[in-house]
Design an enzyme around this catalytic site. Structure first.
Site, PDB file in Angstrom:
ATOM      1  N   CYS A 253      47.910  45.436  50.439  1.00  7.97           N
ATOM      2  CA  CYS A 253      46.836  45.688  51.398  1.00  7.97           C
ATOM      3  C   CYS A 253      45.734  46.502  50.725  1.00  7.97           C
ATOM      4  O   CYS A 253      45.845  46.896  49.559  1.00  7.97           O
ATOM      5  CB  CYS A 253      47.373  46.432  52.619  1.00  7.97           C
ATOM      6  SG  CYS A 253      48.141  48.025  52.182  1.00  7.97           S
TER       7      CYS A 253
ATOM      8  N   ASP B  74      31.082  20.486  43.227  1.00  7.00           N
ATOM      9  CA  ASP B  74      32.219  19.987  42.446  1.00  7.00           C
ATOM     10  C   ASP B  74      32.313  20.556  41.044  1.00  7.00           C
ATOM     11  O   ASP B  74      33.344  20.459  40.406  1.00  7.00           O
ATOM     12  CB  ASP B  74      32.139  18.459  42.316  1.00  7.00           C
ATOM     13  CG  ASP B  74      31.209  18.033  41.193  1.00  7.00           C
ATOM     14  OD1 ASP B  74      30.042  18.499  41.183  1.00  7.00           O
ATOM     15  OD2 ASP B  74      31.641  17.263  40.331  1.00  7.00           O
TER      16      ASP B  74
ATOM     17  N   ASP C 107      29.847  25.651  40.184  1.00  5.79           N
ATOM     18  CA  ASP C 107      29.776  25.787  41.639  1.00  5.79           C
ATOM     19  C   ASP C 107      30.901  26.655  42.196  1.00  5.79           C
ATOM     20  O   ASP C 107      30.904  26.971  43.388  1.00  5.79           O
ATOM     21  CB  ASP C 107      29.864  24.407  42.318  1.00  5.79           C
ATOM     22  CG  ASP C 107      28.692  23.520  41.956  1.00  5.79           C
ATOM     23  OD1 ASP C 107      27.569  24.045  41.870  1.00  5.79           O
ATOM     24  OD2 ASP C 107      28.905  22.320  41.754  1.00  5.79           O
TER      25      ASP C 107
ATOM     26  N   ASP D 102      25.478  20.480  46.265  1.00  9.34           N
ATOM     27  CA  ASP D 102      25.207  20.400  44.837  1.00  9.34           C
ATOM     28  C   ASP D 102      24.775  18.967  44.533  1.00  9.34           C
ATOM     29  O   ASP D 102      24.944  18.076  45.370  1.00  9.34           O
ATOM     30  CB  ASP D 102      26.466  20.780  44.053  1.00  9.34           C
ATOM     31  CG  ASP D 102      26.296  20.579  42.560  1.00  9.34           C
ATOM     32  OD1 ASP D 102      25.295  21.061  42.011  1.00  9.34           O
ATOM     33  OD2 ASP D 102      27.169  19.922  41.954  1.00  9.34           O
TER      34      ASP D 102
ATOM     35  N   CYS E 246      46.693  49.854  49.090  1.00  7.53           N
ATOM     36  CA  CYS E 246      47.205  49.793  47.719  1.00  7.53           C
ATOM     37  C   CYS E 246      46.052  49.842  46.720  1.00  7.53           C
ATOM     38  O   CYS E 246      46.122  50.547  45.709  1.00  7.53           O
ATOM     39  CB  CYS E 246      48.022  48.520  47.511  1.00  7.53           C
ATOM     40  SG  CYS E 246      49.535  48.412  48.493  1.00  7.53           S
TER      41      CYS E 246
END
Length: 797
Positions: free
Chosen positions: A96, A687, A691, A506, A99
């Site tokens: 969490c 892709d 990106d 894109d 930590c």
């Protein structure tokens, strides 16, 4: 601190104290005692207040007698040009934000020479930067292990296994056990109901005891996820939705055992086990929907782990880690090798796969003086580079930082059902308690009768339907999308897709197929095409392969020479023939027709040069999908690292009005951040490797299945096929799913408003309450299944 007053549990890790452990005081072992003392001495006691009740501190394991694995850490330290040291550690046991706060605060407070300590919950990676010697890494690692965490060099063999996968397997085993027990206990209950008039007390009691033998171990094992969560919440003075579940299951089971021992007519083992089964179904479906794909930042870091060949003053090669390459060093990059540093080409001519930076699939020709970046792949010929940046100074490291920041921000998203449950649970407790007190003091009922009615209230108000409201819709939506080749990878993806109002695409590989095709030329003869294709078939260059594909199968010219960065040369019967760049083929400005786009030139002795023009064609339905999105009210943009003229030409072809070109990874993240700052909900579709950071920075992201692994990992949704219809369909399903989730939550509220008064009036036994609860869950599931039918109308409304 919440745990200080609980002598029955370890003050550090919260585990129960058993046997001889109680002799050590309030700690289960010497390791936890040491960790607690260290945290107290550093003045970081606020850690115990910060951490959630469900995320107890890791228990500190005693080290064995073997060699200290931390002694080899200095070899993993990178030394920057300014003399500072950098180390990445894989930390096992992070649960969490508390930590992260504890580790960062402890290292910086205990060691003032540490410039920065940054822990990442997604990658479970701790990045340390300090001024001093690499050997100090051992001291920092020992401090972290002293806090109860295990460390190893990031990406090394010491990294621990994924705990989430083990938890999911355990959840599946409990679900199977609960399902088996529910089926068998229900069969026994049917026998009791069907023979109620003719069955004797002894036979009924025997069947109840058989049910108890099945139900008791099932409740003890299958109910552990709820019991542990509820106990942790109560120890911290809090409550959650697992508390009424645990109380209801335990009280129902306990009351049933007492009534069975007293030869009572009714027992409710079937209701308790069935309740656990339904709850485990919802929890497992939710766990499966969330998915635990490896972090995209970890993928990118792995790209830069390969050693780099550095040439010393005498020209002798030395293999060193990428982060230890000094500025100005000469780096040798062999053909086919990934570049490990940023730099400029000092010697050599080659073609690079630069998709990491530009997103373009076409090779980038480089010559002396050209700038290159870490992560690019050298394709054709050896290069000598002059290093200008290494380690944390490279563009690849910048992309990692962008990804880590984006993933951390997205991890804060909370499901709608979880937010409602926080307010729902206290109301359930108060209602059951009020019912019990009212029947005892106002209704003058016996305590066990009042308790039975209170148990019915707990069961009938059990948040089972609430727990299933979101996962049921998610699984139904996931199944529908999967049948169309669309994979949801995130539990919160549907919630984040529903409010989207801006779609950013894109270019290469997303709006286009990422594959160049030869454009038709009516002036080109079949003989010219075939001759050029004979050379092209000898090369693996994307444009050569496109030309060969257009010409069809045929012979390959013998003796073709490929000149890196230039093209192909062949001595034919009538002299030299060349296929390649304009400079390689000797093309003058007078020969240029002025058309833009990827090109190959073909020259022969005594013949004018011919030009082969290529284009990365849009996906077959790109224009239709863009028009559909715009008609549905979405703002559509094109965000590309390609040249402006190329990006604008494609945008005009598919109908996109807003274009931003020449965008590097950081530029893409900055633009998406600006859109979100305007109050827009952004969907990014991309892709390329470049990106990945943008996909993580957007509110939600999609990627085609043809994308590289890093991009698919960063994306929330992955779709297959050559079309873009999946984008519109996913958005439509998300809007429909949001409507169904809201309907499920409204139904749950209406169900409780109607059922709770019945249970409080004593008109519902625990079995009737369990049946009503199960019925509400089935209603929620049935409503969710409506999403799995026909395709949503446009807009998903």
């Amino acid at each position: 601190m919440p745990l200080d007053s609980l002598t029955a549990h370890c003050r550090h890790c919260g585990q129960p104290l058993m046997g001889a452990a109680t002799e050590r005081g309030a700690f289960c072992c010497q390791g936890c005692a040491g960790a607690y003392t260290l945290i107290h001495d550093l003045g970081l006691d606020a850690y115990y207040d910060r951490r959630p009740a469900e995320a107890a501190a890791p228990a500190v394991a005693d080290d064995g007698d073997g060699a200290d694995p931390l002694l080899g850490l200095p070899d993993a330290v990178a030394v920057a040009p300014d003399g500072s040291c950098l180390l990445r550690l894989s930390v096992d046991g992070l649960h969490c934000g508390a930590c992260l706060w504890l580790i960062e605060a402890a290292v910086t407070k205990h060691h003032p020479e540490v410039r920065s300590a940054r822990a990442n919950l997604t990658t479970r990676c701790l990045t340390l930067r300090w001024t001093g010697a690499p050997a100090q890494a051992v001291d920092y690692a020992r401090l972290v292990t002293g806090l109860g965490y295990r460390v190893a060099p990031f990406g090394g063999a010491g990294a621990g296994a994924d705990p989430a996968a083990a938890q999911e397997r355990a959840l599946l085993r409990r679900l199977a056990l609960a399902g088996f027990a529910a089926a068998n206990v229900m069969l026994l209950s049917v026998s009791v109901w069907s023979g109620a008039d003719a069955m004797g007390d002894a036979t009924r009691t025997l069947l109840h005891w058989v049910s108890a033998l099945i139900a008791l171990p099932t409740v003890a094992i299958a109910g552990q996820p709820f019991f542990q969560s509820a106990l942790a919440a109560l120890r911290a003075g809090r409550t959650n939705m697992d508390v009424p579940i645990s109380v209801g299951v335990l009280l129902t089971t306990g009351m049933s055992v007492v009534m069975t021992a007293q030869h009572g007519e009714h027992a409710y083992f079937d209701g308790a086990v069935m309740l656990l089964f339904f709850l485990l179904v919802g929890r497992y479906l939710d766990s499966r929907a969330r998915g635990r794909a490896r972090s995209a930042a970890a993928h990118l870091l792995a790209l830069n782990q390969a050693p780099v060949t550095v040439l010393d003053a005498d020209g002798l090669p030395q293999v060193v880690p990428p982060a230890r390459v000094s500025l100005g060093a000469t780096v040798l990059v062999a053909a086919g090798e990934r570049i490990g540093v940023d730099g400029t080409v000092a010697e050599g001519v080659s073609d690079l796969d630069a998709s990491l930076v530009t997103g373009e699939t076409l090779p980038l020709a480089v010559a002396p003086g050209a700038q290159v970046f870490a992560g690019m792949i050298n394709r054709t010929a050896p290069l000598r580079l002059t290093a200008t940046a290494s380690g944390e100074g490279t563009l690849l490291a910048e992309m990692v930082r962008l990804l880590e920041a984006a993933e951390q921000g997205r991890a804060r998203h909370v499901l709608l059902a979880d937010r409602i449950a926080r307010a729902y649970t206290p109301v359930v407790h108060l209602t059951a308690l009020t019912t019990f007190l009212a029947w005892v003091f106002l209704g003058h009922a016996a305590w066990y009768q009042a308790l039975l009615i209170a148990v019915s209230v707990l069961i009938i108000t059990c948040p089972c339907a609430l727990a299933l409201a979101v996962p049921a819709v998610q699984v139904t939506a996931s199944g529908r999308l999967m049948r169309q080749g669309i994979l949801l990878k995130s539990a919160t993806a549907l919630e984040r897709l529903a409010p989207v109002d801006t779609v950013v695409f894109d270019k290469t590989g997303t709006l286009t197929l990422g594959r160049p095709d030869l454009l038709p030329d009516p002036t080109l003869t079949a003989a010219e095409l075939e001759l050029a294709a004979r050379l092209a078939r000898a090369s693996r260059h994307p444009l050569s392969r496109a030309l060969a594909r257009a010409a069809g199968p045929g012979p390959v010219a013998e003796g073709v020479v490929e000149v890196p960065g230039g093209g192909l040369r062949w001595r034919g019967p009538q002299g030299f023939v060349r296929l390649g760049s304009r400079a390689f083929c000797g093309v003058t400005d007078a020969d240029d027709e002025g058309r833009a786009g990827p090109e190959l030139w073909f020259s022969r002795c005594g013949q004018p040069p011919r030009r082969f023009l290529f284009a990365d064609r849009p996906r077959r339905d790109a224009a239709a999908v863009v028009a559909e999105l715009k008609a549905a009210g979405y703002r559509v943009e094109l965000l590309s690292g390609d040249r402006a003229v190329t990006a604008q030409a494609l945008a005009a072809e598919v109908g996109i009005d807003i274009v931003r070109a020449d965008a590097r990874p950081a530029d893409k993240c900055a633009h998406l951040a600006a859109l979100r700052a305007e109050g827009r909900n952004v969907l990014m579709v991309g892709d390329g490797l470049n990106d990945a950071a943008a996909l993580a920075a957007a509110d939600v992201s999609l990627s085609p299945a043809s994308a590289v692994d890093v991009t698919q990992t960063a994306a929330d949704v992955v779709f297959q096929g050559d079309g873009l219809a999946a984008v519109a369909e996913t958005l439509a399903v998300a809007r429909r799913a949001r409507a169904l989730v809201r309907q499920n939550l409204a139904f749950t509220l209406l169900y409780n408003l109607c059922a709770v008064p019945v249970a409080m009036a004593g008109l519902a036994t625990p079995f009737v309450a369990a049946a009503a609860m199960s019925g509400s869950s089935l209603a929620v599931m049935a409503n969710a299944l409506r999403l799995g039918g026909k395709k949503s109308p446009d807009g998903g409304q």
